[in-house]
Design a protein around this motif. Structure first.
Motif, PDB file in Angstrom:
ATOM      1  N   CYS A 262      47.215 -27.783 127.162  1.00 23.40           N
ATOM      2  CA  CYS A 262      47.674 -27.110 125.952  1.00 23.40           C
ATOM      3  C   CYS A 262      48.912 -26.266 126.254  1.00 23.40           C
ATOM      4  O   CYS A 262      49.877 -26.243 125.470  1.00 23.40           O
ATOM      5  CB  CYS A 262      46.544 -26.236 125.394  1.00 23.40           C
ATOM      6  N   GLU A 263      48.908 -25.590 127.397  1.00 29.30           N
ATOM      7  CA  GLU A 263      50.087 -24.812 127.797  1.00 29.30           C
ATOM      8  C   GLU A 263      51.268 -25.731 128.139  1.00 29.30           C
ATOM      9  O   GLU A 263      52.417 -25.410 127.838  1.00 29.30           O
ATOM     10  CB  GLU A 263      49.753 -23.920 128.993  1.00 29.30           C
ATOM     11  N   ARG A 264      50.980 -26.870 128.750  1.00 33.99           N
ATOM     12  CA  ARG A 264      52.039 -27.848 129.053  1.00 33.99           C
ATOM     13  C   ARG A 264      52.718 -28.295 127.754  1.00 33.99           C
ATOM     14  O   ARG A 264      53.957 -28.359 127.669  1.00 33.99           O
ATOM     15  CB  ARG A 264      51.431 -29.037 129.786  1.00 33.99           C
ATOM     16  N   GLY A 265      51.931 -28.585 126.739  1.00 33.92           N
ATOM     17  CA  GLY A 265      52.494 -28.984 125.463  1.00 33.92           C
ATOM     18  C   GLY A 265      53.310 -27.882 124.826  1.00 33.92           C
ATOM     19  O   GLY A 265      54.359 -28.132 124.218  1.00 33.92           O
ATOM     20  N   TYR A 266      52.851 -26.649 124.979  1.00 36.98           N
ATOM     21  CA  TYR A 266      53.550 -25.517 124.366  1.00 36.98           C
ATOM     22  C   TYR A 266      54.875 -25.247 125.066  1.00 36.98           C
ATOM     23  O   TYR A 266      55.876 -24.926 124.422  1.00 36.98           O
ATOM     24  CB  TYR A 266      52.652 -24.289 124.418  1.00 36.98           C
ATOM     25  N   LEU A 267      54.891 -25.374 126.391  1.00 32.71           N
ATOM     26  CA  LEU A 267      56.149 -25.176 127.125  1.00 32.71           C
ATOM     27  C   LEU A 267      57.160 -26.250 126.737  1.00 32.71           C
ATOM     28  O   LEU A 267      58.346 -25.962 126.532  1.00 32.71           O
ATOM     29  CB  LEU A 267      55.893 -25.204 128.630  1.00 32.71           C
ATOM     30  N   ALA A 268      56.710 -27.488 126.622  1.00 35.74           N
ATOM     31  CA  ALA A 268      57.605 -28.573 126.219  1.00 35.74           C
ATOM     32  C   ALA A 268      58.108 -28.352 124.795  1.00 35.74           C
ATOM     33  O   ALA A 268      59.283 -28.614 124.480  1.00 35.74           O
ATOM     34  CB  ALA A 268      56.882 -29.919 126.329  1.00 35.74           C
ATOM     35  N   TYR A 269      57.231 -27.867 123.922  1.00 41.59           N
ATOM     36  CA  TYR A 269      57.631 -27.537 122.552  1.00 41.59           C
ATOM     37  C   TYR A 269      58.705 -26.453 122.556  1.00 41.59           C
ATOM     38  O   TYR A 269      59.724 -26.544 121.856  1.00 41.59           O
ATOM     39  CB  TYR A 269      56.396 -27.060 121.778  1.00 41.59           C
TER      40      TYR A 269
ATOM     41  N   ALA B 110      50.998 -34.048 125.814  1.00 41.12           N
ATOM     42  CA  ALA B 110      50.194 -33.010 126.453  1.00 41.12           C
ATOM     43  C   ALA B 110      49.153 -32.439 125.490  1.00 41.12           C
ATOM     44  O   ALA B 110      47.999 -32.225 125.865  1.00 41.12           O
ATOM     45  CB  ALA B 110      51.097 -31.891 126.968  1.00 41.12           C
ATOM     46  N   LEU B 111      49.552 -32.208 124.240  1.00 44.56           N
ATOM     47  CA  LEU B 111      48.588 -31.686 123.274  1.00 44.56           C
ATOM     48  C   LEU B 111      47.537 -32.744 122.932  1.00 44.56           C
ATOM     49  O   LEU B 111      46.379 -32.404 122.664  1.00 44.56           O
ATOM     50  CB  LEU B 111      49.300 -31.190 122.017  1.00 44.56           C
TER      51      LEU B 111
END
Length: 258
Positions: free
Chosen positions: A91-98, A115-116
């Motif tokens: 979830c954090e990986r997706g947020y960083l990419a976002y 990632a999400l």
């Protein structure tokens, strides 16, 4: 704007001195200091994810610190073992990419979605992290996918989950995003209510770094002279925190408030 940073639960639980100190620093835009407090316990998967989330939130608010956030996230991914921990890290990986995509650092939209999606497969419907995941999927749908209908559905799921968990900080974000969609559709009363709830929660929590954006958002839905009063208060807090969040500067410029 989509530059809302949301990582972790926000409020402290019980009287844990470490979490209390982390929250106080985080709420005052001292993310690096808060992350440093967690460094000695970063071998613990939840602490490692929390440390990464703080540095990712700094990226959202300051548009800087990307390499440190990436390093912390990789460390969290390395120590994760259980599905809950791996899902939280995803979830954090997706947020960083976002965040990187949103701020124009690099287009990582596909990575964010993947990632999400991975997080959704790892975090069950009753997982404590599901509401946050739903919120972030809403951000992707709205700001990277231009799909407000899907975003609204995700925000509502996140809102229900945050309500059930008593996560007041996440509720402040879901109220704000739902209000933004209402404002876009001309539903002024609904927008004002949502923005006001978001502001109230942030003030009650002492989430200082998120209060100026909440004031500015409410100002957008208010008539004069109330709108100008709210923007003046937002400018005061913005200056107090040294120009954070950086993306709020244009919205608070005197010409924009005229």
């Amino acid at each position: 704007m989509a530059h809302t940073a949301m990582s972790g639960s926000g409020t402290t639980e019980g009287d844990d001195p470490l979490q209390t100190a982390v929250w106080r620093l985080r709420s005052r835009a001292c993310w690096a200091d808060a992350a440093a407090l967690l460094a000695p316990v970063a071998g613990d998967p939840p602490a490692a994810v929390q440390r990464a989330s703080l540095l990712i939130e700094r990226c959202l608010y300051t548009e800087s610190g990307w390499a440190e956030a990436e390093d912390a996230l990789r460390a969290a991914e390395a120590v994760a073992r259980a599905d809950e921990d791996r899902g939280a890290a995803a979830c954090e990986r997706g947020y960083l990419a976002y965040a990187a995509t949103l701020h124009g650092v690099r287009d990582r939209a596909d990575e964010a979605r993947a990632a999400l999606g991975r997080a959704a497969a790892l975090l069950g419907p009753s997982s404590p992290g599901r509401a946050l995941l739903d919120f972030r999927r809403g951000l992707l749908a709205q700001y990277l996918g231009d799909n407000p209908q899907a975003a609204r559905a995700a925000y509502r799921r996140a809102h229900a989950g945050a309500t059930a968990q008593g996560d007041a900080l996440l509720l402040s974000f879901t109220w704000r995003q739902l209000a933004g969609l209402a404002l876009r559709e001309g539903e002024l009363a609904e927008a004002r209510h949502g923005f006001a709830e978001s502001l109230r929660l942030r003030e009650e929590l002492g989430y200082l770094v998120g209060t100026a954006p909440a004031l500015a958002a409410l100002a957008d839905a208010q008539p004069e002279p109330e709108a100008s009063r709210l923007r003046d208060e937002a400018r005061r807090l913005f200056r107090l925190l040294g120009g954070v969040p950086t993306w709020l500067a244009d919205r608070l410029a005197p010409a924009a408030a005229a």
